[in-house]
Design an enzyme around this catalytic site. Sequence first.
Site, PDB file in Angstrom:
ATOM      1  N   ILE A  72      55.377 -11.097  81.838  1.00 21.16           N
ATOM      2  CA  ILE A  72      55.183 -10.806  80.416  1.00 21.16           C
ATOM      3  C   ILE A  72      56.579 -10.925  79.807  1.00 21.16           C
ATOM      4  O   ILE A  72      57.561 -10.447  80.378  1.00 21.16           O
ATOM      5  CB  ILE A  72      54.584  -9.395  80.206  1.00 21.16           C
ATOM      6  CG1 ILE A  72      54.372  -9.075  78.718  1.00 21.16           C
ATOM      7  CG2 ILE A  72      55.420  -8.298  80.854  1.00 21.16           C
ATOM      8  CD1 ILE A  72      53.602  -7.762  78.479  1.00 21.16           C
ATOM      9  N   SER A  73      56.705 -11.596  78.657  1.00 26.22           N
ATOM     10  CA  SER A  73      58.027 -11.791  78.047  1.00 26.22           C
ATOM     11  C   SER A  73      58.652 -10.451  77.677  1.00 26.22           C
ATOM     12  O   SER A  73      57.957  -9.471  77.389  1.00 26.22           O
ATOM     13  CB  SER A  73      57.921 -12.638  76.779  1.00 26.22           C
ATOM     14  OG  SER A  73      57.465 -13.929  77.077  1.00 26.22           O
ATOM     15  N   GLN A  74      59.970 -10.448  77.645  1.00 28.53           N
ATOM     16  CA  GLN A  74      60.733  -9.282  77.181  1.00 28.53           C
ATOM     17  C   GLN A  74      60.364  -9.010  75.710  1.00 28.53           C
ATOM     18  O   GLN A  74      60.242  -9.964  74.934  1.00 28.53           O
ATOM     19  CB  GLN A  74      62.209  -9.651  77.311  1.00 28.53           C
ATOM     20  CG  GLN A  74      63.157  -8.548  77.013  1.00 28.53           C
ATOM     21  CD  GLN A  74      64.606  -9.027  77.160  1.00 28.53           C
ATOM     22  OE1 GLN A  74      64.896  -9.960  77.901  1.00 28.53           O
ATOM     23  NE2 GLN A  74      65.483  -8.380  76.443  1.00 28.53           N
TER      24      GLN A  74
END
Length: 224
Positions: A72-74
Amino acid sequence: MRLEFSDNLPIDDYRHKGMRRKLIDSLSEKGIKDTRILEAMELLPRHFFVDKAFEEIAYDDKPFPIGSEQTISQPFTVAYQTQLLHIQPREKILEIGTGSGYQAAILAMLDARVFSIERHEPLFKKSKKILANLGLHNVRCRLGDGWKGLPEFAPFDKIIVTAGAETVPESLKSQLKIGGTLVVPVGSPSQKMYKIERLSANKFSSQELHQFKFVPMLKGVVKG
Ligand code: SAH
């Protein structure tokens, strides 16, 4: 901006809300000024999108594993890419790399009409379910290869790529509306964020921005 939580989602209590508040303050300090984006991120429980094992740290400004060797992206990256898109209500947005579904949910909460493509079937199935459980009916998920885009629904007002591309995908440029924007991280092993605008049928402007690190944008579909 509204979410309806179905009964089969995890609990979202005052502790989670407190952790989200702190995350939003840190994003704002890091330069995210668009209040609609900050509001959406404050409302949306990120811990719904990661494994239970990460619940206590889900509001750290970090990427986390989501299975199929993806992340999951930052939160900062989500906010940064979304801010570059300047989403307006009803705009038609294409996302490449649904992953957990978190970025797609934020776009949907900004009242865009979202199309999102994922190449890993297990992630496609899981994210589709969670977006439905949040009552976000303005996202359509597709299992497919994002290098091809989604010609049957083109042209798009905005296109966002959430995996690192080795080169700017030409098919995505061609699926932009005139006046539309493509945000794509380009390079390997790390990427520069590019903001590309379609000025006319064959004229594009390109702006090179900050450095990021994404999982790679690969070809083909992985069933399972
Ligand atoms: N937007 C996601 C980020 C997930 S990481 C989120 O909010 O969680 C990037 C995702 O892009 C991974 O799930 C990866 O499988 C997917 N991906 C990589 N190449 C792709 C391609 N060609 N087509 C579609 N998805 C792709």
